[in-house]
Design a protein around this motif. Structure first.
Motif, PDB file in Angstrom:
ATOM      1  N   PRO A  16       0.820  -1.203   0.000  1.00 26.94           N
ATOM      2  CA  PRO A  16       0.000   0.000   0.000  1.00 26.94           C
ATOM      3  C   PRO A  16       0.859   1.261   0.000  1.00 26.94           C
ATOM      4  O   PRO A  16       1.998   1.252   0.482  1.00 26.94           O
ATOM      5  N   PHE A 208      -8.155   2.603  -1.606  1.00 29.83           N
ATOM      6  CA  PHE A 208      -7.715   1.218  -1.474  1.00 29.83           C
ATOM      7  C   PHE A 208      -6.221   1.088  -1.713  1.00 29.83           C
ATOM      8  O   PHE A 208      -5.505   0.382  -0.987  1.00 29.83           O
ATOM      9  N   GLN A 211      -4.437   2.428   1.429  1.00 30.49           N
ATOM     10  CA  GLN A 211      -4.577   1.695   2.691  1.00 30.49           C
ATOM     11  C   GLN A 211      -4.259   0.208   2.571  1.00 30.49           C
ATOM     12  O   GLN A 211      -3.937  -0.438   3.577  1.00 30.49           O
ATOM     13  N   GLY A 212      -4.372  -0.353   1.374  1.00 32.12           N
ATOM     14  CA  GLY A 212      -4.087  -1.766   1.182  1.00 32.12           C
ATOM     15  C   GLY A 212      -5.011  -2.677   1.968  1.00 32.12           C
ATOM     16  O   GLY A 212      -6.225  -2.493   1.988  1.00 32.12           O
ATOM     17  N   TRP A 213      -4.429  -3.647   2.653  1.00 29.89           N
ATOM     18  CA  TRP A 213      -5.232  -4.640   3.378  1.00 29.89           C
ATOM     19  C   TRP A 213      -5.959  -4.051   4.580  1.00 29.89           C
ATOM     20  O   TRP A 213      -6.805  -4.715   5.172  1.00 29.89           O
ATOM     21  N   GLU A 214      -5.646  -2.827   4.957  1.00 26.53           N
ATOM     22  CA  GLU A 214      -6.372  -2.174   6.048  1.00 26.53           C
ATOM     23  C   GLU A 214      -7.629  -1.459   5.534  1.00 26.53           C
ATOM     24  O   GLU A 214      -8.425  -0.962   6.322  1.00 26.53           O
ATOM     25  N   SER A 215      -7.791  -1.425   4.240  1.00 28.27           N
ATOM     26  CA  SER A 215      -8.961  -0.784   3.637  1.00 28.27           C
ATOM     27  C   SER A 215     -10.199  -1.643   3.813  1.00 28.27           C
ATOM     28  O   SER A 215     -10.128  -2.877   3.728  1.00 28.27           O
ATOM     29  N   TRP A 218     -10.795  -4.279   1.103  1.00 27.49           N
ATOM     30  CA  TRP A 218      -9.907  -5.418   0.924  1.00 27.49           C
ATOM     31  C   TRP A 218     -10.674  -6.727   0.776  1.00 27.49           C
ATOM     32  O   TRP A 218     -10.424  -7.516  -0.147  1.00 27.49           O
ATOM     33  N   ALA A 219     -11.615  -6.967   1.662  1.00 21.93           N
ATOM     34  CA  ALA A 219     -12.369  -8.225   1.617  1.00 21.93           C
ATOM     35  C   ALA A 219     -13.180  -8.362   0.340  1.00 21.93           C
ATOM     36  O   ALA A 219     -13.363  -9.471  -0.188  1.00 21.93           O
ATOM     37  N   LYS A 220     -13.657  -7.245  -0.183  1.00 24.52           N
ATOM     38  CA  LYS A 220     -14.454  -7.283  -1.412  1.00 24.52           C
ATOM     39  C   LYS A 220     -13.581  -7.547  -2.632  1.00 24.52           C
ATOM     40  O   LYS A 220     -13.986  -8.243  -3.552  1.00 24.52           O
ATOM     41  N   VAL A 222     -10.484  -9.090  -2.736  1.00 30.59           N
ATOM     42  CA  VAL A 222      -9.740 -10.354  -2.761  1.00 30.59           C
ATOM     43  C   VAL A 222     -10.634 -11.571  -2.598  1.00 30.59           C
ATOM     44  O   VAL A 222     -10.137 -12.681  -2.548  1.00 30.59           O
ATOM     45  N   ARG A 223     -11.919 -11.371  -2.538  1.00 31.35           N
ATOM     46  CA  ARG A 223     -12.805 -12.539  -2.340  1.00 31.35           C
ATOM     47  C   ARG A 223     -12.752 -13.521  -3.507  1.00 31.35           C
ATOM     48  O   ARG A 223     -12.434 -13.176  -4.625  1.00 31.35           O
TER      49      ARG A 223
END
Length: 223
Positions: A16, A208, A211-215, A218-220, A222-223
């Motif tokens: 990020p 996104f 922030q990367g994986w803290e965004s 993220w879950a949306k 990489v699902r």
């Protein structure tokens, strides 16, 4: 085979982007030419390959299907210069639309020695490239200019340039390649849709990338 030209300015985007300063400082110790970008997409949209190579292939398509050399070392891009300039101008407009600041590393810096220091390759790059004879290579539709710069680079440019009120010229270029190659390109490769980012606004995507994986995205993604 050694590269005839090396980057004088090497755009670097970190994901990020919130970790950009420390990462850039570390990599600059290994590659002094790195230049920090706002984020990973900012760096990706400085790529000269999708600007230069697709027009070169298109305007030499008849020779490409015959497996002939696309140009002479003295006159690269003579027939495709206008289309290259159009695609590059649209790339800069696209970068402005995303809010990315200069430098945009316009292709004009490659042709204009007075501006060469502003470009990706620095002073003397054009003369070195012409002297190398690289532009005399055999070009087919299996060449990396197509399998990489069209299928991955131009698809990203085209998706990033799309807006409700306009259709970027890259879309038209991809349509011609679709006809030549016999399969769809738009929305694939590294297009934002294929990366899971197609349903988000520019502001959301920029957040996104920061922030990367803290965004919360993220879950949306990489699902």
């Amino acid at each position: 085979m050694s590269a005839p030209v090396r980057a004088a300015n090497l755009p670097l985007g970190v994901f990020p982007a919130s970790r950009g300063k420390q990462t850039t400082a570390r990599l600059a110790e290994l590659f002094p030419a790195v230049r920090p970008c706002v984020d990973a997409l900012d760096a990706a949209l400085t790529n000269a390959g999708p600007v230069i190579h697709p027009p070169l292939v298109l305007l030499n398509a008849a020779r490409s299907t015959a497996g002939a050399s696309t140009s002479t070392p003295r006159e690269p891009h003579r027939a495709s210069a206008v289309l290259i300039d159009v695609v590059d101008a649209e790339r800069v407009l696209m970068r402005n639309g995303w809010g990315y600041p200069a430098p945009h590393y316009e292709l004009a810096t490659y042709y204009d020695e007075a501006r060469a220091a502003e470009g990706l390759y620095g002073a003397g790059a054009r003369a070195k490239l012409l002297a190398s004879g690289l532009w005399s290579e055999i070009l087919t539709f299996e060449h990396r200019y197509v399998t990489e710069d069209v299928a991955f680079g131009l698809t990203l440019f085209e998706s990033a340039g799309r807006a409700p009120a306009s259709r970027p010229r890259e879309s038209r270029v991809l349509l011609v390649f679709r006809a030549l190659l016999g399969h769809r390109l738009s929305g694939r490769g590294r297009a934002l849709e294929d990366l899971g980012l197609g349903d988000f606004s520019r502001r959301e995507i920029r957040g996104f990338l920061e922030q990367g994986w803290e965004s919360p995205m993220w879950a949306k993604v990489v699902r």
